[in-house]
Write a protein that holds these residues in place. Structure first.
Motif, mmCIF file in Angstrom:
data_model
loop_
_atom_site.group_PDB
_atom_site.id
_atom_site.type_symbol
_atom_site.label_atom_id
_atom_site.label_comp_id
_atom_site.label_asym_id
_atom_site.label_seq_id
_atom_site.Cartn_x
_atom_site.Cartn_y
_atom_site.Cartn_z
ATOM 1 N N HIS B 58 -11.081 -2.023 -1.728
ATOM 2 C CA HIS B 58 -10.644 -0.706 -1.287
ATOM 3 C C HIS B 58 -10.171 0.136 -2.468
ATOM 4 O O HIS B 58 -10.090 -0.347 -3.600
ATOM 5 C CB HIS B 58 -9.566 -0.818 -0.212
ATOM 6 N N ASP B 60 -7.181 3.351 -3.433
ATOM 7 C CA ASP B 60 -6.062 4.178 -2.998
ATOM 8 C C ASP B 60 -6.441 5.624 -3.287
ATOM 9 O O ASP B 60 -6.937 5.931 -4.374
ATOM 10 C CB ASP B 60 -4.780 3.831 -3.770
ATOM 11 N N ALA B 71 1.011 12.204 -1.336
ATOM 12 C CA ALA B 71 0.950 11.101 -0.386
ATOM 13 C C ALA B 71 -0.256 10.257 -0.730
ATOM 14 O O ALA B 71 -1.293 10.788 -1.130
ATOM 15 C CB ALA B 71 0.824 11.638 1.042
ATOM 16 N N GLN B 72 -0.113 8.949 -0.591
ATOM 17 C CA GLN B 72 -1.232 8.079 -0.924
ATOM 18 C C GLN B 72 -1.504 7.086 0.181
ATOM 19 O O GLN B 72 -0.590 6.635 0.864
ATOM 20 C CB GLN B 72 -0.968 7.431 -2.285
ATOM 21 N N ARG B 73 -2.793 6.775 0.391
ATOM 22 C CA ARG B 73 -3.212 5.824 1.415
ATOM 23 C C ARG B 73 -4.375 5.000 0.872
ATOM 24 O O ARG B 73 -5.100 5.449 -0.006
ATOM 25 C CB ARG B 73 -3.713 6.543 2.677
ATOM 26 N N SER B 74 -4.571 3.832 1.488
ATOM 27 C CA SER B 74 -5.674 2.956 1.094
ATOM 28 C C SER B 74 -6.880 3.186 1.999
ATOM 29 O O SER B 74 -6.718 3.347 3.208
ATOM 30 C CB SER B 74 -5.248 1.489 1.216
ATOM 31 N N GLU B 97 -0.400 11.696 8.769
ATOM 32 C CA GLU B 97 -0.094 12.629 7.702
ATOM 33 C C GLU B 97 -1.332 12.914 6.858
ATOM 34 O O GLU B 97 -1.620 14.054 6.520
ATOM 35 C CB GLU B 97 1.023 12.007 6.857
ATOM 36 N N VAL B 98 -2.073 11.882 6.512
ATOM 37 C CA VAL B 98 -3.167 12.030 5.552
ATOM 38 C C VAL B 98 -4.540 12.098 6.227
ATOM 39 O O VAL B 98 -5.377 12.921 5.861
ATOM 40 C CB VAL B 98 -3.131 10.855 4.534
ATOM 41 N N SER B 241 -2.995 -3.971 12.451
ATOM 42 C CA SER B 241 -2.243 -5.238 12.389
ATOM 43 C C SER B 241 -2.259 -5.947 13.736
ATOM 44 O O SER B 241 -2.434 -7.166 13.805
ATOM 45 C CB SER B 241 -0.808 -4.972 11.952
ATOM 46 N N THR B 263 -8.255 -11.867 6.127
ATOM 47 C CA THR B 263 -7.873 -10.715 6.950
ATOM 48 C C THR B 263 -7.524 -9.506 6.109
ATOM 49 O O THR B 263 -7.102 -9.615 4.967
ATOM 50 C CB THR B 263 -6.650 -11.056 7.828
ATOM 51 N N GLU B 264 -7.708 -8.341 6.707
ATOM 52 C CA GLU B 264 -7.259 -7.088 6.110
ATOM 53 C C GLU B 264 -6.652 -6.241 7.220
ATOM 54 O O GLU B 264 -7.349 -5.842 8.146
ATOM 55 C CB GLU B 264 -8.430 -6.359 5.470
ATOM 56 N N ARG B 265 -5.345 -5.997 7.119
ATOM 57 C CA ARG B 265 -4.637 -5.206 8.132
ATOM 58 C C ARG B 265 -4.537 -3.764 7.660
ATOM 59 O O ARG B 265 -4.041 -3.503 6.574
ATOM 60 C CB ARG B 265 -3.251 -5.801 8.370
ATOM 61 N N PHE B 266 -4.965 -2.853 8.526
ATOM 62 C CA PHE B 266 -5.004 -1.433 8.153
ATOM 63 C C PHE B 266 -3.700 -0.703 8.445
ATOM 64 O O PHE B 266 -3.384 0.282 7.839
ATOM 65 C CB PHE B 266 -6.110 -0.716 8.939
ATOM 66 N N GLY B 267 -2.971 -1.127 9.465
ATOM 67 C CA GLY B 267 -1.803 -0.356 9.841
ATOM 68 C C GLY B 267 -1.072 -1.034 10.962
ATOM 69 O O GLY B 267 -1.459 -2.122 11.371
ATOM 70 N N PRO B 268 -0.037 -0.406 11.474
ATOM 71 C CA PRO B 268 0.902 -1.109 12.334
ATOM 72 C C PRO B 268 0.452 -1.436 13.755
ATOM 73 O O PRO B 268 0.667 -2.532 14.214
ATOM 74 C CB PRO B 268 2.118 -0.186 12.369
#
Ligand code: FAD
Ligand code: ZN
Lengths: 106, 273
Positions: B58, B60, B71-74, B97-98, B241, B263-268
């Motif tokens: 991935h 950032d 603001a930063q995101r993956s 936000e992004v 997640s 695994t790869e968790r993207f968010g909550p």
């Protein structure tokens, strides 16, 4: 930047706080410090002795620092915090980091 | 850490220096936009100096406003490596936000910062000796399909024939990303680079779909009859997640040991996207 991106009313840096992700998600923060891909490093937990790939650890982003916890016992194994004085790297919760030779680009 | 003695280094908060061989922020320009579903799109960026990446890695992305707030995101790399081109596919989170900015506002020629490629753990390169002849199981929830499709594209490009199945959980027909491509990939299972694709709709099915809407269940990850063995040698799971936790529990129930699962968790939140 040339675009019209506008900030929200309550800025919070990084991803959402409280979210438990994988070590992968914290890799950008650590790669800036370690100068190589951290996700394939085998990390041994200082509390329970379990060995897991950095990419498998639980990652907590968005707080004052990025925290990595053992997936087995939840102990903190590593932490990065960026402060005005500099970048803190705290590895005291881990007993070893094994850097395996990596094949392709990473 | 309580030690307060200064040990030198950068204490002034100035811009990060590029560590030798490491990753650092680069300027990128938006050069392509393609819708992928009702609420997602692929953004192609030109990143001068990009030195390639592996399927599953991935980047950032960092957006900076005129007043300096950033603001930063993956985001997972959405295409296999091709010179200085870097693509991501972003799904809209309505109150995010992004992502609304990336999916709805950015225009060709806009600039942003990119750091990567990141991560060699959640990666599948065709011919990986630790995977050998497979089989490989890919399990996606919502936008978690992005890095898995990149793996399938790289595999097709390489003509790799490792038996592979994608199980893709999504809410309804409107949420389907890469629809035509997945159909083509699974149309002729004897073609090189083809893959079995199972669509698991959790709320609403398209007309004529054989499986009723419900959450991912253990039957959905049962091996196809053509597989030489019942368990995949490697499983990649990607999504929110909640979804990844759910899928991991099913995999354990199906007999998978932890060392076969990546695994790869993207968010909550959310079990189905
Ligand atoms: C390694 C990695 C790779 C990723 N790859 C992709 C990708 O390829 N495509 C993509 O679209 N996204 C991807 N993501 C997710 C992405 O980084 C952002 O989290 C997402 O775009 C939301 O950002 P936002 O600023 O719009 O929302 P935020 O403002 O951060 O969050 C808004 C609200 O949505 C909730 N939320 C945050 N993330 C999610 C989620 N995933 N599911 C449900 N609710 C959520 C938050 O709790 C919050 O309440 C990836 C994340 C990681 C860690
Ligand atoms: Zn532990």
């Amino acid at each position: 930047m040339s675009s019209d991106y506008s900030p929200p009313a309550t800025p919070h840096g990084g991803a959402d706080s409280g979210a438990v992700l994988d070590g992968n998600a914290a890799a950008g923060d650590f790669a800036g410090i370690l100068a190589s891909d951290p996700t394939t490093v085998m990390v041994r937990c200082g509390s329970c002795g379990a060995t897991q790939a950095f990419g498998q650890l639980s990652a907590y982003l968005g707080g004052p620092g990025t925290v990595l916890r053992c997936r087995r016992c939840e102990a903190m194994v590593a932490r990065v915090a960026r402060t005005p004085r500099g970048t803190w790297l705290d590895l005291s919760g881990s007993s070893s980091w094994l850097f395996l030779p990596t094949p392709g680009p990473a | 850490m309580t030690d307060t003695t200064s040990t030198g280094g950068q204490a002034d908060g100035s811009a990060e220096e590029a560590p030798p061989g490491g990753i650092h922020w680069r300027k990128a320009t938006l050069i392509g936009l393609h819708p992928q579903s009702w609420h997602s799109r692929t953004l192609a960026l030109d990143v001068p100096g990009w030195t390639g990446h592996l399927p599953g890695q991935h980047v950032d992305l960092r957006l900076t406003a005129a007043d300096g707030y950033s603001a930063q995101r993956s985001y997972s790399l959405a295409e296999p490596a091709a010179s200085s081109r870097v693509a991501v596919t972003v799904d809209l989170l309505p109150h995010g936000e992004v992502s609304p900015y990336l999916v709805e506002s950015m225009e060709l020629g806009d600039e942003l910062d990119v750091r990567g490629p990141i991560g060699g753990w959640f990666v599948w390169e065709p011919g990986d000796p630790s995977i050998g002849g497979g089989p490989v199981l890919l399990i996606a929830g919502g936008s978690g399909v992005v890095p898995l499709v990149t793996m399938l594209r790289a595999r097709k490009r390489a003509g790799d024939s490792t038996p592979t199945m994608l199980v893709y959980s999504l809410r309804g027909p409107r949420d389907l990303m890469y629809g035509p491509e997945l159909e083509e990939l699974s149309a002729d299972l004897s073609a090189p680079g083809s893959a079995e694709v199972r669509l698991v709709y959790t709320r609403k099915i398209p007309y004529g779909h054989p499986r009723p809407a419900s959450h991912l269940a253990i039957e959905d990850i049962e091996p196809p009859s053509a597989w030489p063995e019942p368990l995949a040698v490697r499983v990649y799971v990607c999504g929110s997640s909640g979804f990844v936790d759910h899928a991991t529990r099913l995999l354990h129930k199906a007999g998978y040991p932890d060392d076969r699962i990546r695994t790869e968790r993207f968010g909550p939140t959310g079990a189905d996207r």
